[in-house]
Design a protein around this motif. Structure first.
Motif, PDB file in Angstrom:
ATOM      1  N   ARG A   3     -42.263  12.575 -27.778  1.00 11.60           N
ATOM      2  CA  ARG A   3     -42.062  13.205 -26.474  1.00 11.60           C
ATOM      3  C   ARG A   3     -43.039  12.677 -25.420  1.00 11.60           C
ATOM      4  N   ASP A   4     -44.220  12.249 -25.860  1.00  5.70           N
ATOM      5  CA  ASP A   4     -45.223  11.785 -24.910  1.00  5.70           C
ATOM      6  C   ASP A   4     -44.767  10.534 -24.153  1.00  5.70           C
ATOM      7  N   LEU A   5     -43.811   9.808 -24.717  1.00  7.40           N
ATOM      8  CA  LEU A   5     -43.295   8.609 -24.046  1.00  7.40           C
ATOM      9  C   LEU A   5     -42.538   8.954 -22.772  1.00  7.40           C
ATOM     10  N   LEU A   6     -42.188  10.216 -22.608  1.00  3.60           N
ATOM     11  CA  LEU A   6     -41.389  10.640 -21.459  1.00  3.60           C
ATOM     12  C   LEU A   6     -42.218  11.242 -20.331  1.00  3.60           C
ATOM     13  N   ARG A   7     -43.526  11.283 -20.483  1.00  7.52           N
ATOM     14  CA  ARG A   7     -44.377  11.959 -19.499  1.00  7.52           C
ATOM     15  C   ARG A   7     -44.103  11.475 -18.073  1.00  7.52           C
ATOM     16  N   LEU A   8     -44.221  10.168 -17.864  1.00  6.00           N
ATOM     17  CA  LEU A   8     -43.917   9.602 -16.540  1.00  6.00           C
ATOM     18  C   LEU A   8     -42.921   8.473 -16.735  1.00  6.00           C
ATOM     19  N   TYR A   9     -41.684   8.781 -16.470  1.00  3.92           N
ATOM     20  CA  TYR A   9     -40.539   7.905 -16.731  1.00  3.92           C
ATOM     21  C   TYR A   9     -40.202   7.182 -15.422  1.00  3.92           C
ATOM     22  N   ALA A  10     -40.561   5.920 -15.351  1.00  4.16           N
ATOM     23  CA  ALA A  10     -40.354   5.133 -14.127  1.00  4.16           C
ATOM     24  C   ALA A  10     -38.973   4.493 -14.134  1.00  4.16           C
ATOM     25  N   ILE A  11     -38.207   4.711 -13.069  1.00  2.74           N
ATOM     26  CA  ILE A  11     -36.871   4.130 -12.941  1.00  2.74           C
ATOM     27  C   ILE A  11     -36.885   3.152 -11.773  1.00  2.74           C
ATOM     28  N   THR A  12     -36.556   1.907 -12.047  1.00  2.00           N
ATOM     29  CA  THR A  12     -36.675   0.872 -11.023  1.00  2.00           C
ATOM     30  C   THR A  12     -35.615   0.985  -9.937  1.00  2.00           C
ATOM     31  N   ASP A  13     -36.015   0.572  -8.744  1.00  2.00           N
ATOM     32  CA  ASP A  13     -35.098   0.432  -7.611  1.00  2.00           C
ATOM     33  C   ASP A  13     -35.755  -0.542  -6.643  1.00  2.00           C
ATOM     34  N   ARG A  14     -35.307  -1.778  -6.692  1.00  2.00           N
ATOM     35  CA  ARG A  14     -35.935  -2.832  -5.891  1.00  2.00           C
ATOM     36  C   ARG A  14     -35.870  -2.565  -4.396  1.00  2.00           C
TER      37      ARG A  14
END
Length: 218
Positions: A3-14
């Motif tokens: 679950r810790d992998l989801l703490r700050l989930y960055a989604i790209t948008d150029r």
């Protein structure tokens, strides 16, 4: 999944990035690295306007940065490209390839994320083998014009309806993320407040601290 992998989930948008003297591919890869250095724990490559060779080129550039730092690289929607790149996983929406089929094709070791806006969608995704859910838009959003704002109470009900972790998405910023406290969020999925920031690393650091507080408070 961890679950810790989801703490700050960055989604790209150029389109959020400030102007750069480098190529768009390099600028995106650099921005992702800056986000990771600030505390991003997972990266989803979501560049819907790119296709073909250019899509693969940019995905590979971002994936290389993620691998360098040991951060999971998730493809948005494109299971074929996820397979080709041996991505860490894929995120699918309700109108994309079904989660069960994504699981079948990618196998048990890959991460499968699913967008869910209702309890029924959340429970169906969990039953189909999803590892995590993305729910929103909790504060509205400018990056998905068809996304409707989700009441925070609906988000809380969704998180309580499943055993897998749920990340909040949609218009999240340092100014409003605290409102998610006690709503069961496993993390924050952020686009413009991260990649549109003048200092991406500092923005990530601030958002990560808020996310850590939200999650550890559960």
């Amino acid at each position: 999944m961890n679950r810790d992998l989801l703490r700050l989930y960055a989604i790209t948008d150029r389109h959020c990035l400030k102007q750069s003297s480098t190529s768009e591919t390099e600028a995106l890869a650099m921005a992702v690295e800056q986000a990771i250095l600030g505390g991003a724990t997972m990266v989803q490559f979501r560049e819907k306007e790119l296709t073909g060779a250019r899509l693969e080129q940019d995905a590979r550039a971002v994936q290389a940065v993620c691998r360098k730092h040991g951060v999971p690289f998730i493809m948005n929607n494109d299971v074929d490209l996820a397979q080709k790149l041996d991505a860490d996983g894929v995120h699918v929406g309700q109108s994309d390839l079904p989660a069960a089929e994504a699981r079948r094709r990618l196998g048990p070791a890959k991460i499968i994320g699913v967008t869910a806006r209702t309890v029924a969608e959340a429970q169906a995704a969990e039953a189909a083998g999803a590892d995590y859910l993305g729910s929103g838009a909790v504060f509205g959003t400018s990056t998905k014009l068809d996304a409707k704002t989700m009441p925070l109470e609906t988000f809380r009900v969704i998180t309580a309806s499943v055993q897998i972790p749920v990340v909040a998405i949609g218009g999240i910023s340092a100014a409003n993320a605290g409102a998610l406290k006690a709503h069961g969020a496993a993390g924050l999925a952020v686009v413009s407040s991260l990649f549109g920031a003048a200092d991406i690393t500092e923005a990530a650091r601030t958002l990560r601290a808020i996310a850590d507080d939200l999650v550890t408070d559960r």
